[in-house]
Design a protein around this motif. Sequence first.
Motif, short mmCIF file in Angstrom:
data_model
loop_
_atom_site.label_atom_id
_atom_site.label_comp_id
_atom_site.label_asym_id
_atom_site.label_seq_id
_atom_site.Cartn_x
_atom_site.Cartn_y
_atom_site.Cartn_z
N ALA A 26 0.84 -1.20 0.00
CA ALA A 26 0.00 0.00 0.00
C ALA A 26 0.87 1.25 0.00
N CYS A 27 1.92 1.21 0.82
CA CYS A 27 2.82 2.37 0.92
C CYS A 27 3.48 2.66 -0.43
N ILE A 28 3.95 1.60 -1.09
CA ILE A 28 4.61 1.78 -2.39
C ILE A 28 3.63 2.31 -3.43
N CYS A 31 2.80 5.98 -3.16
CA CYS A 31 3.86 6.81 -3.71
C CYS A 31 3.82 6.80 -5.23
#
Lengths: 182, 438
Positions: A26-28, A31
């Motif tokens: 999710a974090c990637i 971004c």
Amino acid sequence: MDLFVRLVQGLSRLTGVLAALLLAAACIIVCQMVVMRYILNASTIWQTEFVTYAVVAATLIGSPYVLLTRGHVNVDLLPHYLGPRGRFLLAFLAALLGLTFCAALGWAGWNYFIEAWRENWTTDTVWAIPLWIPLLPLPLGIGLLTLQYLVEILCLLSGREPPFGIAPEEQAPEKQTPEKQI
Amino acid sequence: MSPLEIGALLGIVTVLLLATGIPIAFGLGLVAIGFLVAFEGFDSLSILGETFFSGLAEFSLVSIPMFIVMGAAVAASPAGRDLYEALDRWLNRVPGGLIMSNLGACSIFAALSGSSPATCAAIGKMGIPEMRKRGVPDQLATGAIAAGGTLGILIPPSVTMIVYGIATETSIGRLFIAGILPGLMLTGLFMAWSIFYAWRSGHGLENAKRRYSLREKLELAPKVVPFLLIIVGILYVLYGGVATPSEAAGVGAMFCLLLVIVIYRMWRPRQIWAVFSTSTRESVMIMMIIAASELLSYTLSSLFVTQSIAEWIAALGLNPWALMGVINLFLLVAGFFLPPVAVILMTAPIILPIITQAGFDPYWFAVVLTINMEIGLITPPVGLNLYVINSIVPDVKLPTVLLGALPFMLLMVLGIVILCIFPGIATWLPELLMGPAL
């Protein structure tokens, strides 16, 4: 029974790894979405939904792991003032009540999932993927959570774990972990 | 049964159920299901799966795990130590500078990590032994760090504020901006009290012998400044409405991860895994409570409890400030026993309509509520910060820490009173930057 306990605990640990991977994904993707949208001025189609469902999946699938590691915050005031016997009974009662909720939610989640599958529902966005895909973690995660709860009760009854994870001679609530309060 | 009676019964059952030590998320969920079945029959359970799932499937909720990852990355690194070191090198010749650098480091680290026990641990490990060595009384040294840690839920970015924003459908960017000045005000109050106390007791105000050269003062800047830039960047992006909180949080998390990997060489898979496993535990815990309180608020509104309570309070025709006093007292007591996130999720849907009807600003109220929650973090029985401090300096007894924290609790109450007299402290900056609230 040992085999069953270890199998379920192993599964619960696995769910923790899966949930962590989902969070990292999710974090990637967030971004990647920001780069696409604000730097390349491109439009994004699937990212918002992917990220939302990844976090939902991480929550549902990770919940057995968090139960195993006693991360679901509770109010453990009363247990600390009770004697060993009262503490045991209270832990048993709390676990039964928790199990009831998880079982009910797991059952309801399964029905919702099956309905989405049968009726071929899709998500109401541009991406429009079949709804059962993001729904799968609901019966899966909560199902495993129910299993893990059963194991907690087994461990409690067989004396594998002290009630509320509080060692009998221990007084200070050192088992509280920093993430309890945000 | 009238909706009001149902509401009262539900409140009592919830308290009893949570007292058994059941995880809060499951307890709230069980109350929701139980009352729905009891008053509307088993058919009402068919919406259970959908309500629970849709309570989670919100893009705005993505910001919570992302900010948690950001905080976990910073908390796992030695950034707290460097932050404290850097401030101390600048301030150690100033009278009371040691206390100021401790509280200052607390407020900055608290903003980054968003977690108050993590702040206590990170700054306290360095700061408390140093303060004691230089003659600051134990009570003050431990109390100041315990209180300084609580600033994390007020100073943005704060997960507690996000949860409030989601529960009340208010703007998260605006909530963050509203928290800035009150956060600085509390930091200032804490500093002023600490210096006064140290001066009165005649200890801890002496300047350190050591003089740092400009070079030494600047050498930590490359390690500290990038983290500060991340906070400023997030606030800028949010107040400008450039990006959503979830996007800002995701990018902030990625930057913080990269920073700790580059600056502190935390590139080993084991270290990265530690960051993600702590974040997973924390975010799953919070998200499950969010989903469960979604069930609870569904139950409350389908049994007309929420609406009836609001009407009942309005019909009482209370003085708004008396009402505010009662609500504050209630929140304070709830905060003694429950973590902030749980208190906000359980009470916001009921309290917010009452508050806005009485003419209070929801953003101002968010700040007051958060300060109430801060007090709960340093009061027994579950004041976690006290235990963290106790584990850092085991030779200082818990009652001493508690006594040391007591004046800071009173300062927070004073902070609430000041905010009631001058609500502008919370509302002025958001209005200046984002225009009047709608």
